[in-house]
Every structure is written in structure tokens, then in C-alpha cells.
Write an enzyme that holds these catalytic residues in place. Structure first.
Site, mmCIF file in Angstrom:
data_model
loop_
_atom_site.group_PDB
_atom_site.id
_atom_site.type_symbol
_atom_site.label_atom_id
_atom_site.label_comp_id
_atom_site.label_asym_id
_atom_site.label_seq_id
_atom_site.Cartn_x
_atom_site.Cartn_y
_atom_site.Cartn_z
ATOM 1 N N LYS A 203 0.838 -1.198 0.000
ATOM 2 C CA LYS A 203 0.000 0.000 0.000
ATOM 3 C C LYS A 203 0.880 1.258 0.000
ATOM 4 O O LYS A 203 0.661 2.190 -0.748
ATOM 5 C CB LYS A 203 -0.929 -0.013 1.216
ATOM 6 C CG LYS A 203 -1.812 1.206 1.286
ATOM 7 C CD LYS A 203 -2.865 1.109 2.352
ATOM 8 C CE LYS A 203 -3.639 2.445 2.354
ATOM 9 N NZ LYS A 203 -4.666 2.515 3.370
ATOM 10 N N GLU A 209 10.609 -4.886 4.204
ATOM 11 C CA GLU A 209 10.724 -6.286 3.748
ATOM 12 C C GLU A 209 10.408 -6.394 2.253
ATOM 13 O O GLU A 209 11.119 -7.061 1.500
ATOM 14 C CB GLU A 209 9.734 -7.188 4.504
ATOM 15 C CG GLU A 209 10.046 -7.391 5.970
ATOM 16 C CD GLU A 209 9.298 -6.413 6.866
ATOM 17 O OE1 GLU A 209 9.057 -5.257 6.415
ATOM 18 O OE2 GLU A 209 8.976 -6.775 7.997
ATOM 19 N N GLY A 262 -4.931 -1.873 4.534
ATOM 20 C CA GLY A 262 -4.129 -3.040 4.160
ATOM 21 C C GLY A 262 -4.860 -4.358 4.394
ATOM 22 O O GLY A 262 -5.003 -5.186 3.491
ATOM 23 N N ARG A 263 -5.354 -4.551 5.619
ATOM 24 C CA ARG A 263 -5.988 -5.845 5.938
ATOM 25 C C ARG A 263 -7.396 -5.954 5.363
ATOM 26 O O ARG A 263 -8.077 -6.960 5.569
ATOM 27 C CB ARG A 263 -5.959 -6.094 7.447
ATOM 28 C CG ARG A 263 -6.588 -4.996 8.271
ATOM 29 C CD ARG A 263 -6.243 -5.104 9.748
ATOM 30 N NE ARG A 263 -6.703 -3.946 10.498
ATOM 31 C CZ ARG A 263 -6.038 -2.812 10.636
ATOM 32 N NH1 ARG A 263 -4.849 -2.666 10.048
ATOM 33 N NH2 ARG A 263 -6.507 -1.821 11.344
ATOM 34 N N GLU A 348 -5.040 -6.892 14.492
ATOM 35 C CA GLU A 348 -4.495 -5.589 14.080
ATOM 36 C C GLU A 348 -5.604 -4.530 14.099
ATOM 37 O O GLU A 348 -5.343 -3.348 14.296
ATOM 38 C CB GLU A 348 -3.854 -5.683 12.684
ATOM 39 C CG GLU A 348 -2.844 -4.559 12.444
ATOM 40 C CD GLU A 348 -2.107 -4.666 11.118
ATOM 41 O OE1 GLU A 348 -2.718 -4.457 10.061
ATOM 42 O OE2 GLU A 348 -0.880 -4.931 11.134
ATOM 43 N N HIS A 379 -5.385 -33.673 16.832
ATOM 44 C CA HIS A 379 -4.299 -34.502 17.345
ATOM 45 C C HIS A 379 -3.213 -33.653 17.988
ATOM 46 O O HIS A 379 -2.080 -34.101 18.151
ATOM 47 C CB HIS A 379 -3.736 -35.360 16.208
ATOM 48 C CG HIS A 379 -4.797 -36.213 15.588
ATOM 49 N ND1 HIS A 379 -5.142 -37.441 16.099
ATOM 50 C CD2 HIS A 379 -5.651 -35.967 14.560
ATOM 51 C CE1 HIS A 379 -6.145 -37.941 15.384
ATOM 52 N NE2 HIS A 379 -6.475 -37.057 14.443
ATOM 53 N N LYS A 503 9.261 -1.225 14.351
ATOM 54 C CA LYS A 503 9.891 -0.936 13.043
ATOM 55 C C LYS A 503 10.935 0.155 13.221
ATOM 56 O O LYS A 503 12.034 0.101 12.653
ATOM 57 C CB LYS A 503 8.844 -0.420 12.047
ATOM 58 C CG LYS A 503 7.891 -1.444 11.510
ATOM 59 C CD LYS A 503 7.030 -0.803 10.409
ATOM 60 C CE LYS A 503 5.806 -1.618 10.098
ATOM 61 N NZ LYS A 503 4.870 -0.961 9.209
HETATM 62 O O1 F6P Z 1 3.229 -3.254 9.642
HETATM 63 C C1 F6P Z 1 1.865 -3.445 9.503
HETATM 64 C C2 F6P Z 1 1.389 -3.106 8.124
HETATM 65 O O2 F6P Z 1 1.342 -1.740 7.940
HETATM 66 C C3 F6P Z 1 0.048 -3.757 7.843
HETATM 67 O O3 F6P Z 1 -1.017 -3.034 8.324
HETATM 68 C C4 F6P Z 1 0.084 -3.874 6.368
HETATM 69 O O4 F6P Z 1 -0.871 -4.794 5.912
HETATM 70 C C5 F6P Z 1 1.504 -4.343 6.150
HETATM 71 O O5 F6P Z 1 2.249 -3.647 7.127
HETATM 72 C C6 F6P Z 1 2.072 -4.075 4.794
HETATM 73 O O6 F6P Z 1 2.075 -2.713 4.485
HETATM 74 P P1 F6P Z 1 2.245 -2.223 2.984
HETATM 75 O O7 F6P Z 1 1.096 -2.725 2.231
HETATM 76 O O8 F6P Z 1 2.271 -0.731 3.054
HETATM 77 O O9 F6P Z 1 3.534 -2.797 2.478
#
Ligand code: F6P
Length: 536
Positions: A203, A209, A262-263, A348, A379, A503
Site C-alpha cells: 500500500k 521487507e 491493508g488488511r 491488528e 491430534h 519498526k
Molecule cells: O506493519 C503493519 C502493516 O502496515 C500492515 O497493516 C500492512 O498490511 C503491512 O504492514 C504491509 O504494508 P504495505 O502494504 O504498506 O507494504
């Protein structure tokens, strides 16, 4: 909120919870022969059975009253009509518009957001067709898509892909989210650069990452002879400037609106990779399924609203019965990523200690959400579910019709799921142990170990079949339940500030690890010692 009314309501709920715990759920069945009819509901292809929980008419009435005090209906209206209910980020929350821009019940009026949504859907359709055409025109056909994204930029798409994979074509999607390159390495082992497309989803397009993984994938392309790797990269984002700055070609940037959290973004172009494999028609059916639950969420009276009932029960368990976690068990391998998705969605969204106005929350907010896939979980963790000392409401998701023809497997799977819900409710008394094991000459200790308290709550959701429509409806149910959960506790379910501090500190730790020198650090003694052990 009228605090004295709320206090009196909470005191009634607290007394009720004590009685409910003492009397149990079985007694509710004894007292009400219509309990199953009263507390179950069929919505399209989804059947919800709440009867094995502590739900009853009193609970529904008390929570309907509490909803009034919390302005639930007004907040639902504010949400769907585009008011800025994400107070800390001063944003509207309008992902529901991506599912249905035509229904005026939901969209209310031609707000700016509505035309933005129409535009976003239109743009996605056009880009989608263009990308499919480009893929068809390639000399070497694409066999693999690497979907790079984390959290909301991946969990929903992965679930969508795994749940409906058999309806799609033979191409594979590999998901890369973690910065841990072991994941990346295993994906490299399964792909070759000539037949691989990369879709970077973020987003913000600033997530560390995701950017690092894209960079390493680009290096891997180069190492394998591709001169201009970014030609094979698409960027899906609400921040196109950042994607362009990263180097994604303008024609390969696919956008979605900022008001899609995002979610909550599985409904948007974030799901491009899965949509390419499934086909746009099936993706649209997924949206339509969600829209059908949106209708229920918005139009059904709270007392009959399954999303509200589930949220009220969550609130009751967490706040009046001391419950700290709930477990979700899907009896279907295709749902193996469902718990990860729902964990993010709920924790979240509602794992917060401040109200939407910034004051401390005086209630229990999100429970821990965990679970797994049946029958595997039987199990492992089910021992605790049946005989542990914590009360853990469980949710069972069963699919009536499988997509394979190994009928015996499926009947056994369903039998197990149903049996677990019955066992949690019924339990087993000492008398029953003695009858069932009459021929076994059990010791007294063994007999006592076989006692199950029963009266352990569960919710069952039975799906006719796992189709795009049904999947969309199921996820929309969970989203709206989370919404009501946020409203009942008075929080803003749509920000995620709690992820920021870690972060920020990681940015300070990283140079220390890179340099192998922690002098000048400002960490606590434990962290400093840990760092020293890592760099020594
Ligand atoms: O660190 C949490 C978060 O901001 C989530 O809410 C989001 O889904 C994820 O990181 C990824 O963020 P982005 O879509 O900006 O890479």
C-alpha cells in the site's frame, strides 16, 4: 455514551455471565426446544449456528441496548457513507465500495468516494485485461508469479489463491513476505527467470521487507541473464509515486485508493496475482459474495444480524467471562491460511488500548485469535480445548460439498468436525465414563482423567461449497464482526499504530549489527546483551 446506563448494563451482563457459567449451555437447550431455530441463520450458502454458545434472547437484548448506547447504527452508517471513521489517520474506510458501487443502500449517495471507487474498479478491469493480453503475447509463457508483499498485502491474496486454486489455471503463485531469505531461496528453487512474473504489492511502497525482497529478486533475474528485470515487475500500491521512484515502469503500476486499508484490501488490485490465475469473472463473484453480506450487515436489525451477534458474543466472553483467546478451526485444507488472515484482521484491527477519541479503553479488546485446520488440530491442541482450565470459544468452519470425489474422506472429515462441536457441548460425566468403559477395568485415576466438563462454547459455520461467492461472503462476515467489535469497545479498528515502534527501533538496531559494534547504543541492558551475543 450514557455512562450510568452503561454501568447498569455491564452489571446486568456480569450477573448474567456468572449464572451462564454456573448453568452452562446444555441447560439452555433443555429450557428452549426451539433453541437451534432461534439462534441459527442461513444467509445464501452459509449456515450459522450460534446455539452451542452462551447466546440467548437476554444476551441479544442487552447487547442491542449497549449498541444503542455506543451509537452502533450511526457508526455503521458513518462507515458506509464515507465519513472519516479512521480518526487517527483522518481517513474514510470504504473497501466495501469495491464490492458494490451500485447499491445505494450502501453507498448512500454520490460521494466523491463513490466515483473514485467506480474509477478504481474500471481502472483495475482495464489494467487487468491489458496485463492478461501482455502475458498471452509473451514468447515464453509465464508459469510462476512471485507475489511480494507482507501482512495485508499478501495474507488475503494467499487465502484467495489457496482456497480457489483448483478453479484457476495451472500457473503457480509463490508468496514472499518475510525478510528471512530462506523463504526467498526456496522460491528461487521453484522458479526460472524466463517464465516468472513478479508482482510487488505494498500500500505504501515503503515497507522494508517488500522493497528488499524485490531488490533481491531483481538481482536474481540479473544473475540469470535478464538485463532489464524491472520489465517483468508490476507494482500494486496506493502510493504510485513511491512505486515509480522505486523503478517500476509507469505502465506496470496498478493502483488502489488510499481508503482501502491493508488488511481490508483483498477486494482490490492487491489480489491481482490471484485474479490473473482465477480469471476476472471469478474474482467478481468473490466481490459479489461479500456484497451479499454487506447487505445483511447494513440492513438486518442488530438483533438478527449475524455479524453483530458474533461480535456481541466476543465482547461478552472477553469482558464478562474472562476469556482471552478464541480458536478457529476450518475443516478444509483449502483454508490453511484462513487463521493467519483472520488473525491480522481481528488483532491488528481491534488489539488496541485507546478509544477512537484517544482515551484509555476500559474494556477488554481483541482476544488472541488462533486455530488451525481440522482434523490435524484434533491430534494436537484439542486436548486443551476440551479439558484445559481456560474457556476458549471455538469456531468450526465446515464445507458440505468437497471438490474431489473421495467421499469417504470427506464424510470422515465432516463427521469429525461435527463430533467435536457435540463433544465440546456435551462433555462426559463420571457416570458416562463408567458406562462407556464398563468392560475395561479402568483405575479410578483413569476414570477421572476421562471426565470432560462440557458446556464449552462453539460457533459452527457450514458452507454449501467453497466457491468464490461463498468465500467472499465468509470474509465479509468476519470483517463486519470486527467492525462491530470495534464499535462495542469504542476503538478505531482501522489504524495500526502498534506496529510502528518496533519498526522504528529495528532501524536503530540494524546499523549496530551491520557494523558489529554496539557502542553508543541506547538500549536496555537485556537488549544490549542480546545484541552483543549476536555480533560477537
Ligand atoms: O506493519 C503493519 C502493516 O502496515 C500492515 O497493516 C500492512 O498490511 C503491512 O504492514 C504491509 O504494508 P504495505 O502494504 O504498506 O507494504
Amino acid at each position: 455514551m450514557n455512562t450510568s446506563s452503561a454501568a447498569s448494563l455491564f452489571s446486568q451482563l456480569s450477573t448474567k455471565a456468572e449464572l451462564d457459567l454456573a448453568n452452562g449451555i446444555k441447560q439452555k437447550f433443555e429450557q428452549d426446544s426451539k433453541r437451534v431455530e432461534d439462534f441459527s441463520q442461513t444467509l445464501g450458502q452459509l449456515y450459522f449456528d450460534f446455539s452451542k454458545s452462551h447466546i440467548d434472547q437476554d444476551l441479544i437484548d442487552l447487547y442491542a441496548h449497549y449498541a444503542e448506547l455506543q451509537g452502533c447504527e450511526q457508526k455503521r452508517h458513518a462507515f458506509l457513507s464515507g465519513q472519516r471513521i479512521n480518526t487517527s489517520e483522518d481517513r474514510s474506510v470504504l473497501h466495501t465500495l469495491l464490492r458494490d458501487t451500485d447499491n445505494q443502500n450502501i453507498a448512500m449517495q454520490e460521494t466523491g468516494a463513490l466515483s473514485q471507487a467506480k474509477q478504481a474498479k474500471q481502472q483495475f478491469s482495464e489494467q487487468y485485461s491489458l496485463i492478461q493480453a501482455n502475458l498471452k503475447a509473451r514468447a515464453v509463457p509465464i508459469k510462476s508469479i512471485i507475489h511480494v508483499g507482507i501482512g495485508g498485502s499478501s495474507l488475503g491474496t494467499q487465502l484467495l489463491y489457496e482456497a480457489l486454486k483448483e478453479l484457476g489455471d495451472e500457473r503457480e503463485i509463490h508468496f514472499v513476505g518475510n525478510i528471512d531469505a530462506h523463504q526467498l531461496m526456496s522460491v528461487f528453487d521453484q522458479c526460472d527467470v524466463q517464465s516468472t512474473l513478479v508482482i510487488g504489492v505494498s500500500k505504501t511502497f515503503t515497507t522494508a521487507e517488500t522493497l528488499k525482497n524485490l531488490e533481491s529478486i531483481s538481482d536474481w533475474f540479473k544473475k540469470n541473464g535478464v538485463v532489464n528485470p524491472l520489465e517483468n515487475f508490476y507494482g500494486v500500491t496506493a502510493n504510485p509515486k513511491q512505486a515509480l521512484a522505486y523503478g517500476i515502469a509507469e505502465q506496470n503500476v496498478v493502483t488502489f485508493p488510499q481508503w482501502v486499508g491493508g488488511r481490508y484490501s483483498v477486494w482490490s488490485s492487491v489480489s491481482l496475482s490471484a485474479a490473473l490465475l482465477l480469471g476476472k469473472e471469478k474474482f467478481d463473484l468473490f466481490l459479489q459474495g461479500a456484497a451479499s453480506i454487506d447487505q445483511h450487515f447494513y440492513t438486518a436489525d442488530l438483533k438478527q444480524n449475524v455479524c453483530f451477534q458474533a461480535a456481541a458474543l466476543d465482547h461478552y466472553y472477553a469482558n464478562f467471562m474472562g476469556v482471552r483467546s478464541k480458536a478457529i478451526f476450518a475443516y478444509d485444507y483449502r483454508f490453511r491460511s484462513l487463521v493467519d488472515y483472520l488473525q491480522q484482521l481481528e488483532t491488528e484491527s481491534n488489539g488496541k488500548d485507546r478509544t477512537a477519541e484517544g482515551t484509555p479503553v476500559e474494556q477488554k479488546t481483541s482476544m488472541v485469535v488462533w486455530g488451525g485446520v481440522g482434523t490435524d488440530v484434533q491430534h494436537s491442541v484439542f486436548q486443551m480445548l476440551h479439558q484445559g482450565t481456560s474457556l476458549i470459544p471455538a469456531e468450526f468452519i465446515l464445507v458440505k460439498t468437497p471438490s474431489h470425489d473421495l467421499v469417504e474422506h470427506h464424510n470422515e472429515l465432516l463427521a469429525n468436525g461435527v463430533a467435536q462441536t457435540a463433544a465440546l457441548l456435551a462433555g462426559q460425566t463420571l457416570d458416562e465414563v463408567e458406562q462407556r468403559h464398563a468392560k475395561e477395568n479402568l483405575s479410578e485415576i483413569a476414570k477421572k482423567a476421562k471426565i470432560f466438563s462440557g458446556d464449552r462454547p462453539s460457533l459452527t459455520i457450514l458452507l454449501e461449497k467453497l466457491t468464490p461467492t461463498v468465500l467472499g461472503a465468509l470474509l465479509a462476515f468476519y470483517e463486519h464482526r470486527v467492525f462491530f467489535g470495534g464499535v462495542l469497545t469504542g476503538i478505531n479498528s482501522f489504524d495500526q499504530m502498534g506496529v510502528e515502534l518496533g519498526k522504528h527501533l529495528a532501524k536503530q538496531v540494524r546499523p549496530l549489527i551491520d557494523k558489529g559494534d554496539i557502542s553508543g547504543h541506547r538500549f536496555d541492558a537485556s537488549t544490549a546483551h542480546l545484541l552483543k551475543k549476536i555480533i560477537d
